[in-house]
Design a protein around this motif. Structure first.
Motif, PDB file in Angstrom:
ATOM      1  N   VAL A   1       0.860  -1.184   0.000  1.00 17.94           N
ATOM      2  CA  VAL A   1       0.000   0.000   0.000  1.00 17.94           C
ATOM      3  C   VAL A   1       0.894   1.232   0.000  1.00 17.94           C
ATOM      4  N   GLN A   2       0.538   2.210  -0.780  1.00 14.45           N
ATOM      5  CA  GLN A   2       1.249   3.473  -0.734  1.00 14.45           C
ATOM      6  C   GLN A   2       0.278   4.623  -0.960  1.00 14.45           C
ATOM      7  N   GLU A   3       0.623   5.779  -0.434  1.00 14.56           N
ATOM      8  CA  GLU A   3      -0.233   6.947  -0.566  1.00 14.56           C
ATOM      9  C   GLU A   3       0.448   7.985  -1.450  1.00 14.56           C
ATOM     10  N   LEU A   4      -0.246   8.415  -2.480  1.00 18.95           N
ATOM     11  CA  LEU A   4       0.243   9.472  -3.356  1.00 18.95           C
ATOM     12  C   LEU A   4      -0.520  10.746  -3.039  1.00 18.95           C
ATOM     13  N   LYS A   5       0.179  11.880  -3.052  1.00 20.89           N
ATOM     14  CA  LYS A   5      -0.461  13.149  -2.716  1.00 20.89           C
ATOM     15  C   LYS A   5      -0.312  14.145  -3.859  1.00 20.89           C
ATOM     16  N   LEU A   6      -1.337  14.929  -4.061  1.00 21.79           N
ATOM     17  CA  LEU A   6      -1.310  15.949  -5.103  1.00 21.79           C
ATOM     18  C   LEU A   6      -0.175  16.935  -4.866  1.00 21.79           C
ATOM     19  N   SER A   7       0.075  17.268  -3.621  1.00 20.53           N
ATOM     20  CA  SER A   7       1.109  18.259  -3.299  1.00 20.53           C
ATOM     21  C   SER A   7       2.506  17.795  -3.693  1.00 20.53           C
ATOM     22  N   ASP A   8       2.692  16.492  -3.869  1.00 19.26           N
ATOM     23  CA  ASP A   8       3.998  15.992  -4.315  1.00 19.26           C
ATOM     24  C   ASP A   8       4.341  16.498  -5.718  1.00 19.26           C
ATOM     25  N   ALA A   9       3.306  16.882  -6.473  1.00 20.74           N
ATOM     26  CA  ALA A   9       3.521  17.345  -7.845  1.00 20.74           C
ATOM     27  C   ALA A   9       3.760  18.853  -7.924  1.00 20.74           C
TER      28      ALA A   9
END
Length: 323
Positions: free
Chosen positions: A133-141
């Motif tokens: 499981v991993q979490e991707l965040k919009l702010s990473d972009a």
């Protein structure tokens, strides 16, 4: 523009069109126990932007909007894509198109307009090793990182390959069956020629039907499943070939640049440029073969349609005629 989204209509999205399956997966993901498929409101959206603005499955249960996507390749841009999907769905909801009204909901009025609570999930079943499981965040972009973003979107990616997320797979029988089918296709086609792909898919379908795995679904949609799997394999195969060419080209270019600006920096820049160029070549090829519509190709390349057409023309590819 002519639109061809067949490659995106994969087996997962076909399965998710059934309310009972959607509810079963929803319960598995949320630890809930809803038992009436009519509690599920399927969201069919077309925001008028392009046919490419469409995810695999969107539905509402108890005022919660689930936006599910299936991926066989690693994609760090899922939060951005999810934001687009949600914006299009929300636009449709607020305009109330389905009810035939002209005014829709008044977001400029004094009364607070309620919207469903969104939940963004990606189911990954590619062959590249990934976390459970991993979490991707919009702010990473964001080009300029911030500790307190004014806009955030979190997208959970669940690996559904063998041995991963066992609780979910055990709670959702059809999802487990789906992966059994996928693995059978991989098994039968492991050493086969690409021309044998259809035969290997048919063998996997026969195995699943004989063993009561997605039996009724595969019997009903056999031809559609075969065609969908072929298109997906062709897309992934073309991607692999172009990436291999890109890496080789990038290394050659990197060595040349390295002589002028430092070997390490030159190799890195050359590799990045080669991969980008190779990825574009892959998209150009698929558009030329009619396997991918130009709107979707432009979206994948991260440019406008007009800019993509220009790049395609400059690379010597014939730009398809508009309708």
């Amino acid at each position: 523009m002519s639109g061809n989204r067949e490659y995106k209509s994969d087996v997962f999205s076909m399965l998710m069109q059934d309310k009972e399956r959607a509810l079963q997966l929803y319960n598995a993901m949320n630890g809930s126990s809803y038992d009436n498929p009519e509690d599920v409101e399927m969201v069919i959206h077309d925001g008028g932007i392009s046919l490419s603005v469409r995810n695999d499955a969107s539905f509402i249960v108890d005022a919660r909007l689930s936006i599910y996507e299936h991926q066989s390749t690693v994609c760090p841009n899922m939060p951005v894509r999810s934001l687009i999907y949600f914006s299009v769905i929300l636009s449709d909801m607020l305009s109330d198109k389905k009810k035939g009204t002209k005014s829709g909901k008044n977001i400029y009025g004094r009364r607070l307009v309620k919207i469903p609570t969104p939940h963004f999930v990606v189911f990954y079943n590619g062959e590249e090793e990934q976390p459970e499981v991993q979490e991707l965040k919009l702010s990473d972009a964001f080009e300029k990182p911030t500790d307190e973003p004014n806009l955030e979107l979190k997208c959970k990616v669940y690996n559904i390959n063998d041995g991963k997320n066992k609780a979910i797979m055990e709670s959702c029988g059809w999802l487990n069956d789906y992966m059994t089918f996928v693995n059978k296709v991989r098994e039968y086609h492991a050493d086969g020629a690409f021309d044998d792909l259809a035969i290997d898919i048919e063998k996997a379908i026969d195995y699943c039907i004989d063993n009561d795995i997605l039996k009724e679904f595969l019997k009903t949609y056999r031809s559609e499943v075969t065609k969908s799997m072929q298109l997906n394999y062709e897309f992934d195969r073309q991607l692999e070939l172009e990436r291999a060419d890109a890496i080789e080209e990038g290394l050659e270019q990197g060595i040349k640049q390295g002589l002028e600006q430092g070997l390490e920096q030159g190799l890195e820049q050359g590799l990045e440029q080669g991969i980008e160029k190779g990825a574009n070549k892959m998209l150009f090829t698929l558009v030329t073969k009619g396997k991918l519509d130009i709107d979707t190709a432009a979206e994948e390349a991260g440019v406008s349609v007009s800019e993509f057409e220009k790049l395609m023309s400059e690379a010597g590819y014939k730009v398809p005629e508009t309708v």
